[in-house]
Each structure stands twice: as C-alpha cells, then as structure tokens.
Design an enzyme around this catalytic site. Sequence first.
Site, PDB file in Angstrom:
ATOM      1  N   HIS A   1       2.684   3.638  -1.190  1.00  0.00           N
ATOM      2  CA  HIS A   1       1.888   3.180  -2.335  1.00  0.00           C
ATOM      3  C   HIS A   1       1.788   1.659  -2.293  1.00  0.00           C
ATOM      4  CE1 HIS A   1       0.503   2.739  -6.473  1.00  0.00           C
ATOM      5  NE2 HIS A   1       0.149   4.015  -6.373  1.00  0.00           N
TER       6      HIS A   1
ATOM      7  N   ASP B   1       0.155  12.094  -5.151  1.00  0.00           N
ATOM      8  CA  ASP B   1      -0.677  13.087  -4.446  1.00  0.00           C
ATOM      9  C   ASP B   1       0.133  14.075  -3.618  1.00  0.00           C
ATOM     10  OD1 ASP B   1      -2.881  10.376  -4.077  1.00  0.00           O
ATOM     11  OD2 ASP B   1      -3.254  12.167  -5.280  1.00  0.00           O
TER      12      ASP B   1
HETATM   13  C1  SDX Z   1      -3.289   6.714  -4.799  1.00  0.00           C
HETATM   14  O1  SDX Z   1      -3.241   2.059  -6.339  1.00  0.00           O
HETATM   15  C2  SDX Z   1      -2.996   3.105  -6.994  1.00  0.00           C
HETATM   16  O2  SDX Z   1      -2.436   3.059  -8.076  1.00  0.00           O
HETATM   17  C3  SDX Z   1      -3.480   4.391  -6.368  1.00  0.00           C
HETATM   18  C4  SDX Z   1      -3.028   5.650  -7.068  1.00  0.00           C
HETATM   19  C5  SDX Z   1      -3.654   5.795  -8.417  1.00  0.00           C
HETATM   20  O3  SDX Z   1      -3.067   6.453  -9.282  1.00  0.00           O
HETATM   21  O4  SDX Z   1      -4.804   5.314  -8.584  1.00  0.00           O
HETATM   22  O5  SDX Z   1      -1.624   5.680  -7.204  1.00  0.00           O
HETATM   23  C6  SDX Z   1      -3.453   6.889  -6.272  1.00  0.00           C
HETATM   24  O6  SDX Z   1      -4.205   6.292  -4.147  1.00  0.00           O
HETATM   25  C7  SDX Z   1      -1.942   6.985  -4.187  1.00  0.00           C
HETATM   26  C8  SDX Z   1      -1.917   6.721  -2.627  1.00  0.00           C
HETATM   27  C9  SDX Z   1      -2.534   7.948  -1.944  1.00  0.00           C
HETATM   28  N1  SDX Z   1      -2.688   7.663  -0.475  1.00  0.00           N
HETATM   29  C10 SDX Z   1      -1.961   8.280   0.433  1.00  0.00           C
HETATM   30  O7  SDX Z   1      -1.031   9.037   0.176  1.00  0.00           O
HETATM   31  C11 SDX Z   1      -2.393   7.970   1.875  1.00  0.00           C
HETATM   32  C12 SDX Z   1      -1.163   7.631   2.720  1.00  0.00           C
HETATM   33  N2  SDX Z   1      -0.616   6.371   2.240  1.00  0.00           N
HETATM   34  C13 SDX Z   1      -0.977   5.179   2.979  1.00  0.00           C
HETATM   35  O8  SDX Z   1      -2.265   5.125   3.473  1.00  0.00           O
HETATM   36  C14 SDX Z   1      -0.441   3.907   2.345  1.00  0.00           C
HETATM   37  O9  SDX Z   1       0.835   4.171   1.953  1.00  0.00           O
HETATM   38  C15 SDX Z   1      -1.183   3.251   1.211  1.00  0.00           C
HETATM   39  C16 SDX Z   1      -2.531   2.831   1.601  1.00  0.00           C
HETATM   40  C17 SDX Z   1      -1.248   4.158   0.018  1.00  0.00           C
HETATM   41  C18 SDX Z   1      -0.396   2.022   0.811  1.00  0.00           C
HETATM   42  O10 SDX Z   1      -0.228   1.253   1.935  1.00  0.00           O
HETATM   43  P1  SDX Z   1       0.785  -0.021   1.852  1.00  0.00           P
HETATM   44  O11 SDX Z   1       1.929   0.267   0.998  1.00  0.00           O
HETATM   45  O12 SDX Z   1      -0.018  -1.214   1.533  1.00  0.00           O
HETATM   46  O13 SDX Z   1       1.372  -0.074   3.278  1.00  0.00           O
HETATM   47  P2  SDX Z   1       0.650  -0.757   4.493  1.00  0.00           P
HETATM   48  O14 SDX Z   1      -0.691  -0.106   4.697  1.00  0.00           O
HETATM   49  O15 SDX Z   1       0.689  -2.232   4.338  1.00  0.00           O
HETATM   50  O16 SDX Z   1       1.643  -0.310   5.631  1.00  0.00           O
HETATM   51  C19 SDX Z   1       2.971  -0.847   5.676  1.00  0.00           C
HETATM   52  C20 SDX Z   1       3.661  -0.061   6.791  1.00  0.00           C
HETATM   53  C21 SDX Z   1       2.781   0.121   8.023  1.00  0.00           C
HETATM   54  O17 SDX Z   1       3.631   0.278   9.135  1.00  0.00           O
HETATM   55  P3  SDX Z   1       3.882  -0.999  10.139  1.00  0.00           P
HETATM   56  O18 SDX Z   1       2.502  -1.555  10.521  1.00  0.00           O
HETATM   57  O19 SDX Z   1       4.693  -1.968   9.343  1.00  0.00           O
HETATM   58  O20 SDX Z   1       4.629  -0.424  11.329  1.00  0.00           O
HETATM   59  O21 SDX Z   1       3.931   1.274   6.311  1.00  0.00           O
HETATM   60  C22 SDX Z   1       3.219   2.184   7.127  1.00  0.00           C
HETATM   61  C23 SDX Z   1       2.098   1.425   7.775  1.00  0.00           C
HETATM   62  O22 SDX Z   1       1.677   2.053   8.985  1.00  0.00           O
HETATM   63  N3  SDX Z   1       2.720   3.233   6.225  1.00  0.00           N
HETATM   64  C24 SDX Z   1       2.751   4.517   6.515  1.00  0.00           C
HETATM   65  C25 SDX Z   1       2.240   5.173   5.397  1.00  0.00           C
HETATM   66  N4  SDX Z   1       1.922   4.266   4.478  1.00  0.00           N
HETATM   67  C26 SDX Z   1       2.217   3.070   4.993  1.00  0.00           C
HETATM   68  N5  SDX Z   1       3.157   5.179   7.634  1.00  0.00           N
HETATM   69  C27 SDX Z   1       3.048   6.528   7.605  1.00  0.00           C
HETATM   70  N6  SDX Z   1       2.568   7.233   6.549  1.00  0.00           N
HETATM   71  C28 SDX Z   1       2.152   6.596   5.439  1.00  0.00           C
HETATM   72  N7  SDX Z   1       1.706   7.288   4.423  1.00  0.00           N
END
Ligand code: SDX
Length: 391
Positions: free
Chosen positions: A272, A329
């Site tokens: 998140h 989710d």
């Molecule tokens: C919602 O904003 C809100 O409030 C949204 C929401 C709402 O109520 O409106 O809460 C609803 O959108 C919830 C999120 C739903 N999305 C998912 O479940 C999709 C999977 N999650 C990711 O795409 C991700 O976690 C995000 C986009 C939600 C958040 O990304 P972050 O926290 O900004 O993390 P990042 O993209 O900067 O990544 C940091 C690291 C990376 O690894 P490194 O490059 O450091 O090696 O964490 C990894 C990312 O690859 N990472 C994940 C991951 N999420 C982040 N790796 C594997 N699986 C994941 N889900």
Amino acid sequence: QTGFTTLDYGFVNTAATKSDITYIDGDKGILRYRGYPIDHLATHSSYLEVAWLLIYGELPTADQLAEFDDKIRHHTLLHEDLKDRFFTALPHTAHPMAVLSSGVSALSTYYENESDPNNPEHVELNMIRLLAKLPVIAAYAHKKSVGQAFLYPDNSLSFVDNFLKLNFGVRSEDYQVDPVMSRALERLLILHEDHEQNASTSTVRLVGSTGADQFASISAGIHALSGPLHGGANEAVLTMLAQIQESGGGVKRFVEKVKNKEDGVKLMGFGHRVYKNYDPRATIVKQSADEVLEQLGVHDPLLDLAKELETIALEDDYFKERRLYPNVDFYTGVIYKAMGFPTRMFTVLFAIGRLPGWLAHWRELHQDPKTKIGRPQQLYTGSPERSYPGA
Ligand code: SDX
C-alpha cells in the site's frame, strides 16, 4: 535551483491536499472517517449513514437519515431510454467497469440543465441521483453480462437489499434477500467509502477542480479505480489465486516468482502507498470472510490458499523488509465470489462503496472559496535550451 527545500518549492503544500474527511496513519494502521474509527462504523453503522457522515461531517439524526434514505429510494429509476437503449448498444462482453463509467456519463446527459457546480440545489440533487442510480447501472451491467432481463428497483427495500435483488433477482420468482449477504455487503461497502487522497479520489478532485460537474468527475474516478494497482486489485487477487491453484505449483513457488520479479508478477492484494502495517480494513474483511462463507454454507479452497499465501508472505524477509502487508483487496474477492458476483463485478462493488467518499471530496473542494484548478507541480529534467538546425 539549489538550496531550496521541498517546502520552499511548495511541493508539500501543493501535493498535500487539505481535507477534513478521512484520517489515515499508515504506520499505526489507523483509519477514521470524520474522526470515527473504521471498525466502529463497519460494526454498528450503515452505508447511507456513513455516506451522510462523510458528506456532511456529522452523523445524521434519525429524521435526516430517514429522509436521505427515502430520497434515494425514490430516485433509483433510470430514464426508460437509458435503461432500454444504452446497455443494448454495448457488447455483452463489455467489462462492467467500462459500462459503469460510460453509464454515469450517459446519465449526465439527462441532467445537463441541473448540473451547475455552483448551485447548491443541483449539487445536493445530483448527489442523491448518483447514490441512487449508480448501483442500478452497476446491477444492469451485471445482468447484461449474464444475459438476464433487468428488474425495476424495489423501493420497499433498503439500499443494499435493493441492490442484491437487482443483481440476483429474476422476473419469474420472488427474491428473498439473505440477511447474511446483506449485512456482509453493507459492511464491505462501508469499509470502502473513503480513503483520503487515493488515486481515484484525487482524480475526482482534480477533474472537479476544473468546474466539471459531479457526473464527469465520478466517471473519471471510476476509470482511475479500474486500474489493477488500485481498485482493480480485488479482481486481480482472485485471478492470481485461481492461477496458483491451476498451476499446481503451489504457494511457495508463486512467492519465489514474486521475489524474483519473474514476468513482473506481484502479490496482488499486498502492499500500500500509505499502510506500512496491516490495512485495518483487511483485518475486518479477513475476520468476516470465515463467518460469511460459513453462514452462506460455502467452502472455497481459494480462501484457504489466500490464508496460506498471507502466512508465508508475512514470514518472508522480502515482504517484511518492504513492509508489504495485505490491503483491503486481499480477501474481499473471496467474499464477493461466495455471494455469487462474477469476478469482473468486484471493482464495480468497490466503486459503489467509494462513491460517497468521492462525492464528499468533490463537495469539500467546492466549499473552499479559493478553489483553484488542480495542477500538480513539475520538476523539469529535460534538455536545456537548444537551437533548431538552420534556425
Ligand atoms: C488500493 O491509496 C489508497 O488508499 C488505495 C486504496 C483505497 O482504498 O483507495 O487503499 C485501494 O488501491 C489498495 C492497493 C491495491 N493494489 C494492489 O494490491 C496491487 C499490488 N500492490 C502494489 O502494486 C503496490 O503495493 C502498490 C502500488 C499498492 C503500492 O506500492 P508502494 O508501496 O508504493 O511500493 P513500490 O511500488 O514503491 O514498491 C516498493 C517495493 C518494490 O520492490 P523493490 O523495487 O524495492 O525491490 O515493494 C515491491 C516493489 O516491487 N512491491 C511489491 C508489491 N508491492 C510493492 N512486490 C510484490 N508484490 C506487491 N504487491
């Protein structure tokens, strides 16, 4: 320019939108709507009572809630043309989120002369219209996808029960709402009603700041929500769980794929932008998943798979180091599936939940006398000035 802090640039001021609606503490896993903790509201309140709270800032009196409920019940009908002709123009394979966003835009064409953002009566009336009609458009998108006839809304039913009947009722027999499904769906909708400046709410605010009406702003928010990294994640979680099940490779193999970033695969429903701890909504959803599936008499191996996946991920350093926890989710789709909703309707359910928050933020934006058109700042990192050959 060097020596400036981000504050001087104004990034924080520009990027940090002021709002009185929702408070989140990502480190402590706190979520409050107008100061009320989310678990109190999910347990004791209703979708419409929370909608009023988000929009007007205080819990409604019994009379206010009764009038609000009555107005919404008596605005559920779609214009006959819209009901009979809009949906037939789309293929039955259309994704319900695309039907919903375009349906809201189509809805606006019937109210063009009553959609002045600066007219409080128009704003109030169109909030009622959207709260009343968006779920009907959603249910018709579902009925269209399964090739069944549309039902008219039933004004004798509550908001949630009417929505369930529109989705699962058929003309050839009476539909009895399952109270377990009704209470479970009410709770899930409450959990989704707002979440401060998430991508879709920020979209609604940005579009609303240009003077666009509520219909246009909400339609834009629905499009933003459809992305798999945002609201589309609840659909993507079920697809992910089904793929793990069908692959036969098991959870551990899938987790290794995620850690190795094979094919860019992510653990959907995890992580998140704000919560670097357990999403408080995920806790509530997980608790009710067991209860709802048991009461519905449904055993879904995908729920067991989800729990196994969560356990393994939470113990793994890769996820711990990145502070990745289940978000709202991760478990919702298993419950929606047990209720009988097709996977492609899951994000539509998220949109119905989020609608009150979108409307509350749109209204709040217009209450600020200094409302300016939203324009996120840019830091230019492109080419310095250069001459065109021969110029
Ligand atoms: C919602 O904003 C809100 O409030 C949204 C929401 C709402 O109520 O409106 O809460 C609803 O959108 C919830 C999120 C739903 N999305 C998912 O479940 C999709 C999977 N999650 C990711 O795409 C991700 O976690 C995000 C986009 C939600 C958040 O990304 P972050 O926290 O900004 O993390 P990042 O993209 O900067 O990544 C940091 C690291 C990376 O690894 P490194 O490059 O450091 O090696 O964490 C990894 C990312 O690859 N990472 C994940 C991951 N999420 C982040 N790796 C594997 N699986 C994941 N889900």
